[in-house]
Design a protein around this motif. Structure first.
Motif, PDB file in Angstrom:
ATOM      1  N   ARG A 128       0.726  -1.209   0.081  1.00 54.59           N
ATOM      2  CA  ARG A 128       0.076   0.062  -0.144  1.00 54.59           C
ATOM      3  C   ARG A 128       0.728   1.308   0.034  1.00 54.59           C
ATOM      4  O   ARG A 128       0.449   2.160  -0.729  1.00 54.59           O
ATOM      5  N   VAL A 145      -9.081  -7.231  -8.907  1.00 54.75           N
ATOM      6  CA  VAL A 145      -9.378  -5.773  -8.565  1.00 54.75           C
ATOM      7  C   VAL A 145     -10.138  -6.162  -7.337  1.00 54.75           C
ATOM      8  O   VAL A 145      -9.748  -5.349  -5.991  1.00 54.75           O
ATOM      9  N   ALA A 146     -11.106  -6.787  -7.221  1.00 55.90           N
ATOM     10  CA  ALA A 146     -11.823  -7.201  -5.676  1.00 55.90           C
ATOM     11  C   ALA A 146     -10.797  -7.496  -4.927  1.00 55.90           C
ATOM     12  O   ALA A 146     -11.138  -7.134  -3.576  1.00 55.90           O
ATOM     13  N   ARG A 149      -8.628  -4.657  -3.440  1.00 55.60           N
ATOM     14  CA  ARG A 149      -9.239  -3.635  -2.745  1.00 55.60           C
ATOM     15  C   ARG A 149      -9.777  -4.089  -1.391  1.00 55.60           C
ATOM     16  O   ARG A 149      -9.689  -3.396  -0.622  1.00 55.60           O
ATOM     17  N   GLN A 150     -10.089  -5.309  -1.527  1.00 50.82           N
ATOM     18  CA  GLN A 150     -10.427  -5.948  -0.110  1.00 50.82           C
ATOM     19  C   GLN A 150      -9.118  -5.875   0.735  1.00 50.82           C
ATOM     20  O   GLN A 150      -9.283  -5.467   2.043  1.00 50.82           O
ATOM     21  N   SER A 154     -10.372   0.306  -0.413  1.00 45.49           N
ATOM     22  CA  SER A 154     -11.150   0.557  -1.404  1.00 45.49           C
ATOM     23  C   SER A 154     -10.698   1.956  -2.194  1.00 45.49           C
ATOM     24  O   SER A 154     -11.040   2.188  -3.211  1.00 45.49           O
ATOM     25  N   ASP A 155      -9.903   2.666  -1.249  1.00 42.42           N
ATOM     26  CA  ASP A 155      -9.103   3.662  -1.799  1.00 42.42           C
ATOM     27  C   ASP A 155      -8.036   3.789  -2.877  1.00 42.42           C
ATOM     28  O   ASP A 155      -7.731   4.886  -3.185  1.00 42.42           O
ATOM     29  N   VAL A 156      -7.407   2.488  -2.923  1.00 44.86           N
ATOM     30  CA  VAL A 156      -6.372   2.451  -3.800  1.00 44.86           C
ATOM     31  C   VAL A 156      -6.707   2.462  -5.246  1.00 44.86           C
ATOM     32  O   VAL A 156      -7.497   1.111  -5.413  1.00 44.86           O
ATOM     33  N   CYS A 158      -7.078   0.921  -8.650  1.00 45.57           N
ATOM     34  CA  CYS A 158      -6.592  -0.399  -9.247  1.00 45.57           C
ATOM     35  C   CYS A 158      -7.534  -0.541 -10.668  1.00 45.57           C
ATOM     36  O   CYS A 158      -8.379  -0.509 -10.610  1.00 45.57           O
TER      37      CYS A 158
END
Length: 376
Positions: A128, A145-146, A149-150, A154-156, A158
Motif C-alpha cells: 500500500r 481488482v476485488a 481492494r479488499q 477501496s481507496d487504492v 486499481c
C-alpha cells in the motif's frame, strides 16, 4: 524514441515473463523501444528476447532485499534513458521505487495473482505504501481488482487489463496437428491430454499424473504430454514410472514451439493450487482446446460450461471424470470453438497492448503525479 523497461524476476519462462515478452513485442509495434530487466539471470528467455531485438539485462540478485541493487537501478534508468518502468510482482516494485522517484521515471506496477499476499499478509501494508509512488496499478483480471481492494482498501486505485495472447500464433492448424502426432507416434484415435507449465509444486502435477493414471484405466488410447521444465522434473518422471504410466506420458521439457504442441492436444489440463489468469490457458483456448482446470484464481472468468470443465474438487477422481466427459470429439469441437471466440472477444494481444500503451502514454504526461498525490 520512448523507452519502456519491464522488470521481472528472471529469464525463466513463467507466466509473467511470457506476458511481458508478448507485451514488449506489441509495444514495439507502437514505436516503443522495449527492454527487459531481471533480478536473476537464470533462465533461457534471454536468447529469445535478443532474437526479437528486445534488450535484456540482469542485476544478479536472485533472492532477498538488496540495497546495492536499488542503487544500481538509478544509473541504469539514466544511462538507458528510460521513459517508463513496468514492474511485475512485489519484489521488483520494492527495488525500483527509490530509483524511479530519484530520476522522475514513471512507474507502472502489475500484479498477476493474489496468493503471494494471502500467504504473507504482512506485505500488504508495504505494498500500500509503495503504491503511493506508482502512476498506475494494474492487475490482470476484474476478480483480482476485488481481492486487492479488499486487502489494500477501496481507496487504492486499481485497474484491470486482462491478459491477452497472440491469436494468430495460437490457432488450430490441422497440418501441424498431423505432423506433431506423427513425430510422437500418435494416431488420430489417441486422446492427447496436454499441459504447458513450470514443473514446480504450485502446479500440482502429481495430481494431474494421478488423475491421468486413473483415466487411462478406462481409455487405453489416452496419452499425456507435459511441456515445460522445473525443479520437479526428475521427481515427476519417477512418479509416473511408479504409477505405471511412464510409457503413456511424455515430458517434453521447455519448448519454443508451444503453439505447435497445442495443435497436437485434444484437451488442455491445469491442476494448479493457485493462479492468477494464466496465459497458458488463454493460449490453449485460442487454439480451440477445451480446458479442464482446478477452480483457482480468476479461471472461473474464462473456464465454464461453454469452454471446458472447472473442477471444484481437487481430486484425481474429479479430474479423471472431467477427462471422460470430453471423450466425444463433437463436444470438444463445440467447446473449443467457444473458447477461441472468448479469447478473440476479451483476451486478444491487441486489446491488451492498446490498454498498456494508453496508460504508458498518460504516465509520460505526468511523471511526478505520485509525489503530488503525497503532498495533497
Amino acid at each position: 524514441m520512448r523507452h519502456v523497461v519491464q522488470f521481472v524476476h528472471s529469464f525463466k519462462i513463467g507466466g509473467s515473463e511470457v506476458l511481458a515478452e508478448s507485451l514488449a513485442k506489441g509495444l514495439s509495434k507502437k514505436k516503443w523501444k522495449c527492454s527487459f530487466w531481471t533480478m536473476s539471470s537464470e533462465g533461457h528467455l534471454r536468447q529469445r528476447l535478443v532474437e526479437s531485438h528486445i534488450g535484456a539485462a540482469s542485476f544478479d540478485c536472485s533472492a532477498g532485499a538488496s540495497f546495492s541493487t536499488m542503487l544500481k537501478i538509478i544509473p541504469s534508468l539514466r544511462q538507458h534513458k528510460v521513459s517508463a518502468l513496468i514492474t511485475h510482482h512485489f519484489r521488483q516494485l520494492f527495488h525500483a521505487v527509490p530509483a524511479a522517484l530519484l530520476t522522475g521515471t514513471p512507474l507502472i506496477h502489475v500484479e498477476h495473482d493474489y496468493h503471494f499476499y494471502s500467504d504473507g499478509l504482512r506485505y500488504l501494508p508495504i505494498l500500500r505504501r509503495l503504491l503511493l509512488f506508482v502512476s498506475s496499478f494494474v492487475v490482470v483480471s476484474e476478480e483480482l481488482v476485488a481481492e486487492f481492494r479488499q486487502g489494500l482498501g477501496s481507496d487504492v486505485p486499481c485497474i484491470a487489463i486482462p491478459n491477452g495472447v497472440d491469436t494468430e500464433c495460437f490457432q488450430k492448424r490441422n497440418e501441424i496437428r498431423l505432423s506433431m502426432r506423427s513425430q510422437h507416434g500418435y494416431d488420430q484415435d489417441c486422446l492427447v491430454i496436454g499441459t504447458c507449465c513450470r514443473l514446480e509444486p504450485v502446479k500440482q502435477l502429481n495430481l494431474l499424473l494421478t488423475a491421468f493414471a486413473q483415466y487411462f484405466r478406462s481409455n487405453g488410447k489416452a496419452r499425456l504430454v507435459i511441456v515445460g521444465d522445473g525443479s520437479l522434473s526428475g521427481e515427476l518422471k519417477h512418479f509416473a514410472q511408479n504409477a505405471g504410466i511412464s510409457d503413456q506420458v511424455v515430458f517434453a521439457g521447455a519448448q519454443g514451439n508451444v503453439d505447435e504442441y497445442l495443435c497436437m492436444f485434444d484437451i488442455f489440463a491445469l491442476t494448479s493450487v493457485n493462479e492468477g489468469l494464466p496465459l497458458a490457458v488463454l493460449e490453449a483456448m485460442s487454439a480451440e482446446l477445451p480446458v479442464v482446470s482446478t477452480d483457482v484464481g480468476s479461471l472461473a472468468a474464462v473456464v465454464n460450461d461453454d469452454t471446458g470443465i472447472l473442477v471444484q474438487e481437487q481430486s484425481p477422481e474429479a479430474i479423471a471424470g472431467a477427462f471422460g466427459s470430453l471423450e466425444n470429439p463433437v463436444t470438444r469441437k463445440t467447446l473449443g470453438q467457444s473458447a477461441r471466440n472468448r479469447v478473440l472477444q476479451h483476451h486478444s494481444q491487441e486489446s491488451m497492448v492498446n490498454a498498456y500503451n494508453k496508460i504508458l502514454s498518460a504516465s509520460m504526461k505526468s511523471p511526478l503525479r505520485c509525489l503530488l498525490r503525497l503532498s495533497a
